[in-house]
Design an enzyme around this catalytic site. Structure first.
Site, short mmCIF file in Angstrom:
data_model
loop_
_atom_site.label_atom_id
_atom_site.label_comp_id
_atom_site.label_asym_id
_atom_site.label_seq_id
_atom_site.Cartn_x
_atom_site.Cartn_y
_atom_site.Cartn_z
N CYS A 15 0.99 -1.23 0.02
CA CYS A 15 0.16 0.08 0.02
C CYS A 15 0.66 0.95 0.02
CB CYS A 15 -0.84 0.03 1.20
SG CYS A 15 -2.27 -1.22 1.06
N THR A 46 -17.37 9.82 0.81
CA THR A 46 -16.80 9.73 2.04
C THR A 46 -15.46 9.04 1.89
OG1 THR A 46 -18.13 8.00 2.71
CG2 THR A 46 -18.77 10.25 3.34
N ALA A 47 -14.89 8.74 0.76
CA ALA A 47 -13.78 7.98 0.41
C ALA A 47 -13.72 6.60 1.39
CB ALA A 47 -12.51 8.80 0.96
N ASP A 48 -14.85 5.81 1.25
CA ASP A 48 -15.04 4.90 2.15
C ASP A 48 -14.09 3.83 1.68
OD1 ASP A 48 -16.16 3.36 4.12
OD2 ASP A 48 -17.88 4.50 3.94
N HIS A 138 -8.56 -11.14 -14.45
CA HIS A 138 -7.88 -10.64 -15.85
C HIS A 138 -6.45 -10.40 -15.54
CE1 HIS A 138 -7.99 -8.35 -19.58
NE2 HIS A 138 -7.27 -7.34 -19.18
#
Length: 346
Positions: A15, A46-48, A138
């Site tokens: 990340c 809300t950038a959840d 994919h």
């Protein structure tokens, strides 16, 4: 196969390779307004952690995708970490995963098939542990190895847990210790001990199963998982979504022992610096706080823990759910409070 070091192909692993939150905000702001049907319960507002779409009064689909470049050299471990991290977003919404799709990008001229196969096997092993199939996916030929999942789950629409429902006075609980990004930086520099690596693998491959149990606890008001933006970044998202501030007791933060030692020696990721540049103006640290404390607060967590805002009377049930699913009850690290969406570190 053992001679292949996956991290040599990635400029930033796990990340830690996410786009910095400040840059991402600008990119998303340029997107034209899209269709927002009434059954889209959670979108981009809300950038959840995942999108939620209501199918009927009892069922909603939770959908997310997460993928990244290698954070470790072992291909099987990389696959396990990436899959665990991707499914975390489903659990963070209070949902139960039902199946996944694989997202695969590999430099076919640099990685032999058996290495790529081990990455895929690692992801499949985690999905098997979660009780779900990888039902498709994919793949493409790219310059850096990329692996992850599209995760899908189901939840009762009335029990969805977002990052925007925290209330004044809620207790903040963190289910996993911090320090994954610091450990990854130590690994790249050849400074990570065998025990430190074992702790890194332990926590990054521990599924956040507690999230599905939190859906049934009435006093749980908001949940998110702590990943690339660090504890401070994801807590600030909770603050903004809930219209509240937060206070964190730095000494209460759970930290992996080797990470605590490394960060005091100045070991950290570049993502930590980018994170601070994006949201540091909304974080109040003690005037005498050493730089390593800032780096820990902004350390990008790969497959990090759940951050939970709950009523004090729900704390026992929350910690019991975490203990049941991962063998440790998590730690109380602070509280939500009325005021502007600012994070104060005491």
């Amino acid at each position: 196969m053992n001679e292949i070091k996956l991290t040599q192909f990635s400029h930033g692993g796990g990340c830690g390779c996410k786009i910095a939150p400040g840059v991402l905000s600008k990119l998303l702001a340029s997107m034209p307004a899209g269709i927002v049907p009434p059954d889209l319960l959670v979108g981009t507002d809300t950038a959840d952690d995942a999108a939620v779409y209501r199918l009927n009064d009892r069922q909603a689909i939770v959908a997310t995708t997460d993928f990244f470049t290698p954070i470790v050299d072992n291909p099987h471990d990389f696959g396990r970490i990436a899959a665990t991290n991707a499914l975390s977003d489903v659990y963070a919404m209070g949902a139960t995963p039902i199946f996944a799709l694989a997202v695969v990008g590999m430099p076919l001229d640099k990685l032999p098939p058996e290495v790529i196969g081990e990455i895929l096997k690692g992801g499949a092993d985690v999905c098997r542990d979660a009780g779900i199939p990888i039902a498709g996916g994919h793949s493409i030929d790219v310059l850096e190895p990329i692996y992850g999942l599209v995760g899908l789950g189901v939840v009762d629409p009335a029990k969805v847990k977002t990052n925007a429902g925290a209330r004044d006075g809620d207790v903040l609980v963190l289910s996993k210790p911090l320090g994954i990004g610091i450990l990854s930086a130590g690994l790249k520099k050849g400074l990570l001990s065998a025990d430190g690596y074992a702790q890194m693998i332990r926590w990054t491959t521990t599924l956040n199963r507690a999230g599905a149990l939190l859906a049934d606890i009435d006093g749980v008001h908001a949940v998110t998982d702590v990943t690339g933006f660090g504890l401070a970044g994801h807590l600030l998202e909770m603050c903004r979504g809930s219209g509240l501030g937060a206070e964190v007791d730095f000494n209460a933060l759970p930290v992996i022992e080797d990470a605590a030692a490394l960060v005091r020696e100045g070991i950290a990721t570049g993502a930590s610096t980018r994170n601070w540049a994006s949201y540091g103006s909304d974080v109040v640290l003690p005037a005498d706080a050493p730089e390593w404390q800032r780096k820990l607060m902004t350390d990008p967590q790969t497959s990090g823990g759940l951050l939970i805002a709950c009523a004090p009377e729900a704390l026992e049930a929350v910690q019991a759910a975490i203990l049941t699913t991962q063998g440790a009850p998590g730690k109380v690290i602070g509280r939500m409070q009325a005021g502007s969406p600012v994070l104060t570190v005491a």
